[in-house]
Write a protein that holds these residues in place. Structure first.
Motif, short mmCIF file in Angstrom:
data_model
loop_
_atom_site.label_atom_id
_atom_site.label_comp_id
_atom_site.label_asym_id
_atom_site.label_seq_id
_atom_site.Cartn_x
_atom_site.Cartn_y
_atom_site.Cartn_z
N PRO A 1 0.85 -1.19 0.00
CA PRO A 1 0.00 0.00 0.00
C PRO A 1 0.89 1.25 0.00
CG PRO A 1 -0.05 -1.09 2.15
CD PRO A 1 0.71 -1.98 1.23
N THR A 2 0.40 2.32 -0.62
CA THR A 2 1.18 3.56 -0.71
C THR A 2 1.64 4.00 0.67
OG1 THR A 2 -0.07 4.24 -2.63
CG2 THR A 2 1.09 5.98 -1.44
N ALA A 3 2.94 4.31 0.77
CA ALA A 3 3.49 4.82 2.03
C ALA A 3 4.25 6.09 1.74
CB ALA A 3 4.41 3.77 2.67
N ILE A 4 4.74 6.73 2.80
CA ILE A 4 5.40 8.03 2.59
C ILE A 4 6.69 7.86 1.79
CG2 ILE A 4 6.65 7.94 4.82
CD1 ILE A 4 5.88 11.04 4.96
N GLY A 5 7.32 6.67 1.90
CA GLY A 5 8.60 6.43 1.23
C GLY A 5 9.46 5.60 2.16
N GLY A 6 10.80 5.66 1.96
CA GLY A 6 11.72 4.97 2.87
C GLY A 6 11.62 3.46 2.78
N PHE A 7 12.41 2.79 3.59
CA PHE A 7 12.42 1.33 3.62
C PHE A 7 12.90 0.93 5.01
CE2 PHE A 7 15.08 -2.60 2.68
CZ PHE A 7 13.99 -3.46 2.67
#
Ligand code: ACM
Length: 638
Positions: free
Chosen positions: A425-431
């Motif tokens: 699902p779409t998230a702000i970014g990052g890992f």
């Protein structure tokens, strides 16, 4: 001999308790809980005995009796004064006669109960009666947490989570022996706590016109109003429920930034006089509180009501991401700065926070702020929450201030859990994968032993811009919270990810029985299908080709993710084309980028049939140089 030793190692380590107990010694045999088992408690332990009976009742169907004494078939609570157990530790001993639990405090007893639940079959976590032999292995556990602060932050500002869902979340935290729930109660996009003296904070500030749809870089909105807030009655109920679960709810009232919902309700609190709406876009916002005495008084009034509701010694005042533009541009603010002997806007922010620090201290409370409160000078009693890495935490601890570690790289649970984001699902970014959270050690190597004592612990962050539902919240929170709970509880030096992963398989069945959603950690761990390395990508737009024949190997819809991993320069992508057996058969021409933040870095194409050779040609550049490294991930979609 070798085989016997191996076997005994397996037999000696059969527990699946999370977080990992400090000391486990397996016995022989087991104890079987049945309808006749009695719970032995006295005046001091009656409450936890009642909680234990309530935990066991739904799945076992047993209505266990409480007694003052019993020699056998019993679970007995004892209060001790054992210095090695500390404030929250316990000793738990299971033999064929039953279970004995010793602790110095109610918290210790409660954590023993959490462990005991995890020694039983996983079905005990379910809400419905099941038939089982309710067997507990003979064992002696001596256990206590490494850190005082084992927390999670829930952003109820960006998306509101109703009281009932917060209570369910508290159950899941308690099961992991977490003891702090930080509620981020006020934001640009919504004010979520009733303040009697200022009713417009909720009548106006709790509702926004609409919400961003997709990633904020898409600049779309859903046209649907979103809102909600907790009444003071709701807050009291949540605080009391958390307290029963040995969890302190720490409220956060954001200042001097992230406050547009308050400015929408009371424009006099702002710098421009403009009538602003409750904000609908995400991101840092230049609309901040003004620095008038009346605004300081308003915030003290708010904190007065907040202190009356939350017994938490720590009160969070935010302090992060405060653009100084409006203060710089306002002659009135500049006047006030001169009157107060302040030279820079950073000093002004520091002045602002000091007002709150003095106020909270005079009421016997302690101020907590994000690490920006270090800029312009730290308020004397402040505790720092270090989020932009660990630098702020290190500086604060060296200066003798307490610190809660919350660095993005280990604790931002709003980050993606897989590099192959096409299926997430779409998230702000990052890992931020499970392994990284699990491996976290909150004490930076830069600190000596005396400074390290200022590291109270760590917490996970659930910023909710991209988390609209409880199901999704739990998906982001678990199992990373299980890993964080282990990191802040286990003894230093006992890190063993493989062991944790094995235990997690059973542990996830507990979450499932409780109706708690989680991300299955076995998915999304596929290998990268291609890479780019430092020096390979020009800083000018150039086509770059990857042979992905083995991934694009049949007809279907494919999603290709470009995932930056390291280096000074992000990767910009200006569309891709698929060359199959020498012919361009598909394109996705959109502009995307990865690194720093990921924006539209997934490309979708359709293949009508299988080909002998499939090349991906992307027009790319590394932004400002050629030091960029990354990986390509491919999934075939429905
Ligand atoms: C933060 O993430 N702005 C604390």
């Amino acid at each position: 001999m070798m085989n016997l030793l191996l076997l005994s190692a397996v037999i000696n380590n059969p527990l699946t308790v999370i977080p990992t107990p400090t000391h486990v010694s397996m016995g022989t045999g087991s104890f079987e809980l049945n309808a006749k088992t009695v719970v032995v408690a006295d005046g001091l332990t009656e409450v936890v005995a009642k909680q234990l009976r309530a935990y066991l009742q739904p799945a076992t169907g047993f209505e266990l009796k409480s007694k003052r004494t019993a020699k056998s078939n019993r679970i007995a609570f004892f209060t001790t004064h054992d210095p090695q157990l500390g404030l929250e530790g316990y000793r738990l001993k299971v033999d064929h006669e039953g279970v004995g639990i010793w602790a110095n405090s109610a918290s210790g007893h409660f954590y023993a109960v959490q462990t005991l639940r995890q020694l039983l079959p996983v079905e005990v976590f379910g809400a419905r009666r099941t038939k089982q032999p309710w067997t507990i292995p003979a064992v002696e556990i001596v256990d206590k947490p490494r850190f005082l602060w084992r927390g999670l932050m829930l952003d109820v500002g960006r998306h509101f989570f109703p009281k009932k869902e917060v209570l369910k979340f508290i159950d899941a935290l308690a099961m992991h022996k977490m003891n702090h729930l930080h509620l981020h109660l006020t934001e640009d996009q919504g004010w979520r706590i009733e303040i009697k003296k200022y009713p417009k904070l909720t009548s106006i500030g709790s509702m926004r016109k609409e919400t961003m749809a997709g990633h904020y870089s898409d600049h779309r909105h859903d046209g649907t109003p979103h809102g909600g807030f907790y009444t003071q009655k709701d807050i009291r109920e949540m605080v009391a429920y958390a307290e029963k679960n040995h969890i302190t709810i720490m409220p956060e009232i954001e200042m001097p930034g992230h406050c547009q919902s308050a400015l929408a309700a009371y424009p006099d609190l702002g710098n421009t006089g403009a009538q602003l709406p409750v904000r609908v876009d995400w991101g840092v916002n230049e609309n901040v509180y003004n620095v008038d005495d009346s605004t300081i008084s308003f915030l003290k009034d708010v904190l007065t009501e907040v202190m009356a509701l939350f017994p938490s010694q720590f009160i969070h005042i935010g302090g992060d991401e405060v653009p100084k533009k409006q203060w710089k541009e306002s002659p009135h603010v500049q006047d006030l700065m001169r009157q107060r002997g302040l030279k820079t806007e950073e000093e002004l922010q520091s002045w602002f926070i000091r007002q709150m620090d003095a106020f909270l201290s005079s009421h016997g409370r302690r101020l907590v702020g994000w690490d920006e409160i270090l800029e312009g000078g730290l308020a004397p009693s402040a505790t720092v929450m270090s989020w932009r890495g660990t630098k702020g935490g290190i500086a604060a601890a060296k200066a003798g201030h307490d610190v809660v570690m919350a660095p993005t790289t280990y604790t931002y649970f709003d980050f993606y859990q897989s590099k192959s984001i096409a299926t997430e699902p779409t998230a702000i970014g990052g890992f931020l994968p499970l392994e990284t959270v699990y491996a976290y050690d909150p004490v930076p190597a830069e600190l000596n032993a005396a400074q390290a004592k200022h590291i109270l612990g760590a917490q996970g962050q659930l910023w909710s811009e991209y988390i609209p539902t409880t199901d999704h919240l739990e998906f982001m929170a678990f199992p990373r919270t299980c890993a964080l709970a282990d990191a802040v509880w286990r003894a230093p030096g006992s890190t063993n990810f493989k062991g944790f992963r094995d235990r997690l398989t059973t542990h996830l069945m507990r979450l499932k029985a409780m109706g708690v959603n989680y991300r299955n950690p076995t998915i999304g761990s596929q290998a990268a299908v291609g890479t780019w390395r430092s020096g390979q990508i020009s800083e000018h737009w150039t086509p770059h080709v990857w042979d992905l024949t083995s991934s694009f190997n049949k007809a279907g819809n494919y999603a290709l993710t470009f995932q930056y991993t390291s280096g000074e320069h992000r990767l910009d992508i200006d569309g891709i084309e698929i060359e199959a057996d020498g012919v361009i058969v598909a394109t996705d021409g959109h502009r995307g980028r990865t690194g720093g933040e990921d924006v539209q870095n997934v490309y979708r194409v359709r293949l009508a049939k299988a080909y002998k050779k499939v090349l991906i040609r992307a027009k790319v550049r590394a932004d400002g140089g050629s030091d960029s490294n990354g990986e390509l991930y491919v999934v075939r979609e429905r």
